[in-house]
Scaffold this active site. Structure first.
Site, mmCIF file in Angstrom:
data_model
loop_
_atom_site.group_PDB
_atom_site.id
_atom_site.type_symbol
_atom_site.label_atom_id
_atom_site.label_comp_id
_atom_site.label_asym_id
_atom_site.label_seq_id
_atom_site.Cartn_x
_atom_site.Cartn_y
_atom_site.Cartn_z
ATOM 1 N N LYS A 216 0.858 -1.190 0.000
ATOM 2 C CA LYS A 216 0.000 0.000 0.000
ATOM 3 C C LYS A 216 0.887 1.231 0.000
ATOM 4 C CE LYS A 216 -4.091 1.902 0.623
ATOM 5 N NZ LYS A 216 -3.753 2.572 -0.666
ATOM 6 N N GLN B 118 7.257 4.158 3.809
ATOM 7 C CA GLN B 118 5.861 3.717 3.852
ATOM 8 C C GLN B 118 5.707 2.436 4.690
ATOM 9 O OE1 GLN B 118 3.675 5.664 1.567
ATOM 10 N NE2 GLN B 118 2.109 4.922 2.966
ATOM 11 N N LYS C 266 5.440 2.069 -3.059
ATOM 12 C CA LYS C 266 5.290 3.403 -3.651
ATOM 13 C C LYS C 266 5.489 3.244 -5.154
ATOM 14 C CE LYS C 266 4.492 7.696 -2.459
ATOM 15 N NZ LYS C 266 3.705 8.258 -1.350
ATOM 16 N N GLY D 78 -3.143 8.183 -4.263
ATOM 17 C CA GLY D 78 -2.543 9.380 -4.850
ATOM 18 C C GLY D 78 -1.283 9.808 -4.105
ATOM 19 N N ASP D 79 -0.642 10.832 -4.618
ATOM 20 C CA ASP D 79 0.512 11.477 -3.963
ATOM 21 C C ASP D 79 0.737 12.776 -4.744
ATOM 22 O OD1 ASP D 79 2.744 11.080 -1.902
ATOM 23 O OD2 ASP D 79 3.927 11.523 -3.666
ATOM 24 N N THR E 123 -4.845 13.381 5.442
ATOM 25 C CA THR E 123 -3.432 13.581 5.798
ATOM 26 C C THR E 123 -3.266 14.897 6.564
ATOM 27 O OG1 THR E 123 -2.873 12.409 3.772
ATOM 28 C CG2 THR E 123 -1.083 13.532 4.896
ATOM 29 N N SER F 116 -6.970 5.592 3.950
ATOM 30 C CA SER F 116 -6.941 4.674 2.806
ATOM 31 C C SER F 116 -7.199 3.247 3.291
ATOM 32 C CB SER F 116 -5.576 4.727 2.111
ATOM 33 O OG SER F 116 -5.562 5.753 1.146
HETATM 34 P P1 NDP Z 1 0.344 17.991 -3.921
HETATM 35 O O1 NDP Z 1 0.835 17.669 -5.276
HETATM 36 O O2 NDP Z 1 -1.104 18.108 -3.690
HETATM 37 O O3 NDP Z 1 1.029 19.331 -3.387
HETATM 38 C C1 NDP Z 1 2.398 19.534 -3.346
HETATM 39 C C2 NDP Z 1 2.613 21.013 -3.064
HETATM 40 O O4 NDP Z 1 4.008 21.261 -2.883
HETATM 41 C C3 NDP Z 1 2.160 21.914 -4.204
HETATM 42 O O5 NDP Z 1 1.532 23.042 -3.684
HETATM 43 C C4 NDP Z 1 3.471 22.291 -4.895
HETATM 44 O O6 NDP Z 1 3.427 23.536 -5.568
HETATM 45 C C5 NDP Z 1 4.354 22.397 -3.678
HETATM 46 N N1 NDP Z 1 5.760 22.322 -4.031
HETATM 47 C C6 NDP Z 1 6.374 21.505 -4.886
HETATM 48 N N2 NDP Z 1 7.690 21.767 -4.908
HETATM 49 C C7 NDP Z 1 7.893 22.788 -4.044
HETATM 50 C C8 NDP Z 1 9.025 23.506 -3.615
HETATM 51 N N3 NDP Z 1 10.238 23.208 -4.066
HETATM 52 N N4 NDP Z 1 8.834 24.475 -2.687
HETATM 53 C C9 NDP Z 1 7.622 24.773 -2.201
HETATM 54 N N5 NDP Z 1 6.517 24.115 -2.581
HETATM 55 C C10 NDP Z 1 6.659 23.146 -3.486
HETATM 56 O O7 NDP Z 1 0.993 16.883 -2.961
HETATM 57 P P2 NDP Z 1 0.489 16.413 -1.531
HETATM 58 O O8 NDP Z 1 0.019 17.559 -0.752
HETATM 59 O O9 NDP Z 1 -0.382 15.239 -1.725
HETATM 60 O O10 NDP Z 1 1.841 15.865 -0.914
HETATM 61 C C11 NDP Z 1 2.768 16.716 -0.233
HETATM 62 C C12 NDP Z 1 3.732 15.861 0.565
HETATM 63 O O11 NDP Z 1 3.009 15.060 1.512
HETATM 64 C C13 NDP Z 1 4.565 14.854 -0.241
HETATM 65 O O12 NDP Z 1 5.796 14.679 0.404
HETATM 66 C C14 NDP Z 1 3.744 13.573 -0.135
HETATM 67 O O13 NDP Z 1 4.506 12.416 -0.357
HETATM 68 C C15 NDP Z 1 3.296 13.672 1.315
HETATM 69 N N6 NDP Z 1 2.137 12.877 1.661
HETATM 70 C C16 NDP Z 1 0.947 13.029 0.989
HETATM 71 C C17 NDP Z 1 -0.147 12.268 1.352
HETATM 72 C C18 NDP Z 1 -1.479 12.471 0.728
HETATM 73 O O14 NDP Z 1 -2.447 11.848 1.220
HETATM 74 N N7 NDP Z 1 -1.631 13.298 -0.290
HETATM 75 C C19 NDP Z 1 -0.043 11.233 2.410
HETATM 76 C C20 NDP Z 1 1.206 11.238 3.115
HETATM 77 C C21 NDP Z 1 2.253 12.011 2.712
HETATM 78 P P3 NDP Z 1 2.605 23.727 -6.934
HETATM 79 O O15 NDP Z 1 1.175 23.855 -6.496
HETATM 80 O O16 NDP Z 1 3.175 24.971 -7.495
HETATM 81 O O17 NDP Z 1 2.845 22.498 -7.747
#
Ligand code: NDP
Length: 460
Positions: free
Chosen positions: A102, A123, A138, A177-178, A221, A391
């Site tokens: 997962k 994970q 992943k 998703g991610d 999350t 999830s």
């Molecule tokens: P999203 O794609 O929804 O959002 C990522 C965000 O990070 C976007 O706003 C993006 O900007 C921004 N970003 C990317 N690069 C940079 C940077 N260099 N500096 C500042 N901001 C940046 O992803 P998630 O919110 O889903 O995931 C975020 C993190 O959380 C990841 O590490 C993911 O693995 C982790 N995570 C997510 C889960 C989930 O359920 N979604 C579960 C557990 C962990 P822009 O909008 O401009 O692209």
């Protein structure tokens, strides 16, 4: 008994970290993100094994750092002009000793196998911490959904699933998703899975509520991170009311963390995206969350375009970590908070750094934060586990053929986050003091569940 390979690591010596890492780095050359994630865990686990005879001479740590299998695919699709496009995709099935694989799928043009191995490894520990019957994996592709039309994203998702579906299944491997893979992408992936297998089963999570998704999965999350923070604050003798929280990112995790934080009376002083930072001097007002969700989920736009409208000051290319705050919650990408940023946070009186993203703090940043008495650090595998937890609950609902109401999902999410926090405290409380090393607590609690499951199931 002697170690059985050319490495010097047997598990019996608490000072064997460098020896273990040398072997890992030789077996996985150049994979710096993977090395970093393993080192962060091994720093706690190596001394732990040295004090626990039953885990020695079992090559547990070597086995835990070797994925069960990695599959990679060529994914070809046609863009809107009829040109052929080719991408590379992977699924890293890391360890299924605690349940079917997962973990999410990331769509990012810079994605590498090293990043997916770090995420898959993390994970396993995160999923073990939730207490749910799920293993770790992943996957993703070096595909950039930004600037693509819906039809292009759909064709890419369909092509990817046509190669990947053989390896998935409700009892086998269940992606979600991610980064870059939101509700739209999961919908297209699930549609193609259903078409190819002729089965409507819970082989993906994060689905729309209309077709088997769970209430609150979208929010889980971010909400879970704030529930975890609430327990940390409580243990430190306070709560979140009135606290200034600096959040990075404006994606799924960041926005829903901001939403719950505001609901609990905290002041969200920053958000950011790949373009820059928005600073909210007086805190982000809850009434602007709707525009933020719309901007990032539907319009796929930049914060710069709405900073004024939502009452913030935009700073191109800046990070949030020199803004004064009580709590820092990095929720964007790996290694976004470095040693200097950690220094600014300490100097500005920040009390908690909690990782909403996966490994957003560099190793040096974590070392600096942990060395400061004034600040408490909590790792992503504990703080952001709410997403995979819901999830897991989505999988349960699919197996029961029965959706749960929002309240029931929320109650379970709150319970799971409390239990994860308690496990961190149980295994991370420093000897002779009340202080908690959350990194150690999460690493040891995750290790124990995984190690016991692996040992009980024999040598494989
Ligand atoms: P999203 O794609 O929804 O959002 C990522 C965000 O990070 C976007 O706003 C993006 O900007 C921004 N970003 C990317 N690069 C940079 C940077 N260099 N500096 C500042 N901001 C940046 O992803 P998630 O919110 O889903 O995931 C975020 C993190 O959380 C990841 O590490 C993911 O693995 C982790 N995570 C997510 C889960 C989930 O359920 N979604 C579960 C557990 C962990 P822009 O909008 O401009 O692209």
């Amino acid at each position: 008994m002697k170690a059985r390979n050319t490495d010097c690591f047997s598990g019996a010596d608490a000072n064997d970290l460098e020896c273990f890492m040398k072997g890992l780095e030789r077996r996985n050359p150049g994979e710096k993100e993977f090395h970093q994630a393993v080192r962060e865990v091994a720093a706690d686990v190596v001394p732990f094994i040295a004090a626990e005879k039953r885990y020695q001479n079992t090559m547990l740590l070597e086995r835990m750092t070797e994925p069960d299998q990695i599959v990679s695919f060529r994914v070809c699709w046609l863009d809107d002009e009829g040109n052929t496009r080719a991408n590379r995709a992977w699924r890293v099935q890391f360890n299924n000793a605690t349940g079917p694989y997962k973990g999410g799928l990331r769509f990012d043009p810079d994605l590498t196998e090293s990043v997916l191995k770090f995420l898959g490894f993390e994970q396993c520990f995160k999923n073990a911490l939730t207490g749910l019957p799920i293993g770790g994996a992943k996957g993703g592709a070096n595909f950039n959904p930004k600037g693509k039309s819906d039809a292009e994203v759909m064709r890419f998702c369909q092509a990817l699933m046509s190669s990947m579906y053989h390896y998935l299944g409700e009892h086998r491997d269940i992606p979600a998703g991610d980064i870059g893979t939101g509700a739209r992408e999961v919908g297209y992936l699930f549609g193609q899975y259903r078409r190819l297998t002729h089965e409507f089963v819970g082989a993906l999570t994060g689905k729309g509520v209309a077709f088997g998704g769970s209430e609150l999965r979208t929010e889980a999350t971010g909400y879970g991170a704030i529930y975890f923070l609430g327990h940390m604050a409580d243990r430190m003798g306070g709560d979140l009311e009135g606290r200034k929280i600096a959040i990075s990112g404006a994606g799924n995790v960041a926005r829903y963390a901001a939403e719950k934080a505001i609901e609990l009376g905290a002041r969200v002083v920053t958000l950011s995206d790949s373009g820059g930072l928005v600073h909210f001097e007086k805190g982000l007002a809850g009434e602007h969350l709707g525009s933020l969700h719309k901007l990032k989920e539907e319009q796929r736009g930049a914060l710069e375009d709405i900073a004024d409208e939502i009452g913030g000051a935009y700073h191109e290319g800046r990070k949030p970590w020199d803004v004064e705050c009580d709590i820092a919650l990095p929720c964007a990408v790996q290694n976004e908070l470095d040693e200097d940023d950690a220094g600014h946070l300490i100097d500005n009186g920040c009390r908690i750094v909690a990782e909403g993203a996966n490994m957003p703090c560099t190793l040096k940043a974590v070392e600096r934060l942990q060395a400061a008495d004034s600040i408490v650090f909590a790792p992503g595998k504990a703080v952001n586990a709410g997403g995979v937890a819901v999830s897991g609950l989505e999988r349960t609902q699919n197996a029961q053929h029965m959706p749960w109401p929002k309240d029931e999902v929320d109650e379970n999410l709150r319970r799971i986050m409390r239990e994860i926090h308690d496990r961190c405290v149980e295994y991370g409380t420093r000897q002779g003091s009340d202080a908690v090393d959350y990194r150690k607590g999460a690493n040891i609690a995750g290790f124990l569940r995984l190690a016991d499951a692996m040992l009980a199931q024999g040598v494989m």
